[in-house]
Design an enzyme around this catalytic site. Sequence first.
Site, PDB file in Angstrom:
ATOM      1  N   TYR A  49       0.816  -1.210   0.000  1.00 47.63           N
ATOM      2  CA  TYR A  49       0.000   0.000   0.000  1.00 47.63           C
ATOM      3  C   TYR A  49       0.857   1.271   0.000  1.00 47.63           C
ATOM      4  CZ  TYR A  49      -3.629   3.354   1.047  1.00 47.63           C
ATOM      5  OH  TYR A  49      -4.466   4.438   0.994  1.00 47.63           O
ATOM      6  N   GLU A  56       2.099   6.348  -7.174  1.00 47.22           N
ATOM      7  CA  GLU A  56       1.075   7.236  -7.725  1.00 47.22           C
ATOM      8  C   GLU A  56       1.441   8.702  -7.496  1.00 47.22           C
ATOM      9  OE1 GLU A  56      -2.690   6.193  -6.049  1.00 47.22           O
ATOM     10  OE2 GLU A  56      -2.807   4.325  -7.168  1.00 47.22           O
TER      11      GLU A  56
END
EC number: 4.2.1.134
Length: 100
Positions: A49, A56
């Site tokens: 995660y 991103e």
Amino acid sequence: IQNEESVILFLVVWTVTEITRYSFYTFNLLNHLPYFIKWARYNFFIILYPAGVAGELLTIYAALPYVKKTGMFSLRLPNKYNVSFDYYYFLIIVMFSYIP
């Protein structure tokens, strides 16, 4: 931007995440859930995660100069809708929204 290493980072990370998630769902539906799949489903996210989010955010950050220079997806005044939208600042807000 597609040649940035951050794109490869988040693509690999989210691919591993999805393979783990759907393997878990499949084996669970078959009532034959191996321990490793269950362990991976609930533990890989600890590493994946943050790595995916970092990929991103780094990709968005790398895109900012191009978006600002080209005015990509931005709507300037005056126009027939009498509305202004700046995609550059929208991306910055999106980046800050990852904090909460």
